[in-house]
Design a protein around this motif. Structure first.
Motif, PDB file in Angstrom:
ATOM      1  N   ALA A  55      43.278  31.741  52.022  1.00 11.72           N
ATOM      2  CA  ALA A  55      44.588  31.662  52.680  1.00 11.72           C
ATOM      3  C   ALA A  55      45.685  31.554  51.619  1.00 11.72           C
ATOM      4  O   ALA A  55      46.128  30.468  51.273  1.00 11.72           O
ATOM      5  CB  ALA A  55      44.638  30.478  53.630  1.00 11.72           C
ATOM      6  N   VAL A  56      46.127  32.698  51.092  1.00 10.72           N
ATOM      7  CA  VAL A  56      47.174  32.713  50.068  1.00 10.72           C
ATOM      8  C   VAL A  56      48.566  32.824  50.672  1.00 10.72           C
ATOM      9  O   VAL A  56      49.552  32.522  50.015  1.00 10.72           O
ATOM     10  CB  VAL A  56      46.955  33.852  49.045  1.00 10.72           C
ATOM     11  CG1 VAL A  56      45.695  33.619  48.240  1.00 10.72           C
ATOM     12  CG2 VAL A  56      46.922  35.203  49.725  1.00 10.72           C
ATOM     13  N   LEU A  57      48.668  33.270  51.918  1.00  4.60           N
ATOM     14  CA  LEU A  57      49.946  33.393  52.617  1.00  4.60           C
ATOM     15  C   LEU A  57      49.910  32.560  53.892  1.00  4.60           C
ATOM     16  O   LEU A  57      48.872  32.495  54.564  1.00  4.60           O
ATOM     17  CB  LEU A  57      50.235  34.854  52.978  1.00  4.60           C
ATOM     18  CG  LEU A  57      50.450  35.807  51.813  1.00  4.60           C
ATOM     19  CD1 LEU A  57      50.549  37.243  52.321  1.00  4.60           C
ATOM     20  CD2 LEU A  57      51.704  35.432  51.044  1.00  4.60           C
ATOM     21  N   PRO A  58      51.033  31.940  54.253  1.00  3.87           N
ATOM     22  CA  PRO A  58      51.053  31.154  55.491  1.00  3.87           C
ATOM     23  C   PRO A  58      51.044  32.063  56.716  1.00  3.87           C
ATOM     24  O   PRO A  58      51.539  33.186  56.670  1.00  3.87           O
ATOM     25  CB  PRO A  58      52.377  30.388  55.395  1.00  3.87           C
ATOM     26  CG  PRO A  58      53.238  31.223  54.519  1.00  3.87           C
ATOM     27  CD  PRO A  58      52.310  31.901  53.544  1.00  3.87           C
ATOM     28  N   VAL A  59      50.460  31.579  57.786  1.00  5.11           N
ATOM     29  CA  VAL A  59      50.452  32.308  59.053  1.00  5.11           C
ATOM     30  C   VAL A  59      50.881  31.352  60.151  1.00  5.11           C
ATOM     31  O   VAL A  59      50.705  30.140  60.026  1.00  5.11           O
ATOM     32  CB  VAL A  59      49.069  32.906  59.387  1.00  5.11           C
ATOM     33  CG1 VAL A  59      48.678  33.971  58.394  1.00  5.11           C
ATOM     34  CG2 VAL A  59      47.995  31.840  59.443  1.00  5.11           C
ATOM     35  N   GLY A  60      51.454  31.875  61.212  1.00  2.31           N
ATOM     36  CA  GLY A  60      51.887  31.018  62.310  1.00  2.31           C
ATOM     37  C   GLY A  60      52.317  31.841  63.507  1.00  2.31           C
ATOM     38  O   GLY A  60      52.410  33.074  63.440  1.00  2.31           O
ATOM     39  N   ILE A  61      52.594  31.157  64.591  1.00  2.00           N
ATOM     40  CA  ILE A  61      53.042  31.809  65.828  1.00  2.00           C
ATOM     41  C   ILE A  61      54.401  32.470  65.613  1.00  2.00           C
ATOM     42  O   ILE A  61      54.645  33.568  66.058  1.00  2.00           O
ATOM     43  CB  ILE A  61      53.128  30.777  66.978  1.00  2.00           C
ATOM     44  CG1 ILE A  61      51.800  30.106  67.201  1.00  2.00           C
ATOM     45  CG2 ILE A  61      53.643  31.451  68.252  1.00  2.00           C
ATOM     46  CD1 ILE A  61      50.759  30.918  67.909  1.00  2.00           C
TER      47      ILE A  61
END
Length: 70
Positions: A55-61
């Motif tokens: 997980a090198v990049l953030p993810v979200g809604i």
């Protein structure tokens, strides 16, 4: 990649086989630049994380990487 290269060679797709070989050499070099573009909140960060395996990049809604990230 080696399997795809062998299939391309077996199908006499010589140009494709040589391009795959070149990509394999670059990958062995250790540094690869990837550009991923698209509409907001479509899973680009999730795709990059899956390709890298970390997980090198953030993810979200809601969009969380609305700027260029290097």
């Amino acid at each position: 990649m080696a399997c795809v290269e062998r299939v391309a060679a077996a199908l006499a797709a010589n140009e494709l086989a040589s391009e795959i070989a070149a990509v394999r050499r670059r990958l062995r070099g250790g540094e690869v630049h990837v550009v991923c573009v698209g509409q907001g909140n479509r899973g680009k960060s999730s795709l990059i994380n899956a390709l890298v395996g970390v997980a090198v990049l953030p993810v979200g809604i809601v969009p969380v990487t609305a700027v260029a990230t290097h």
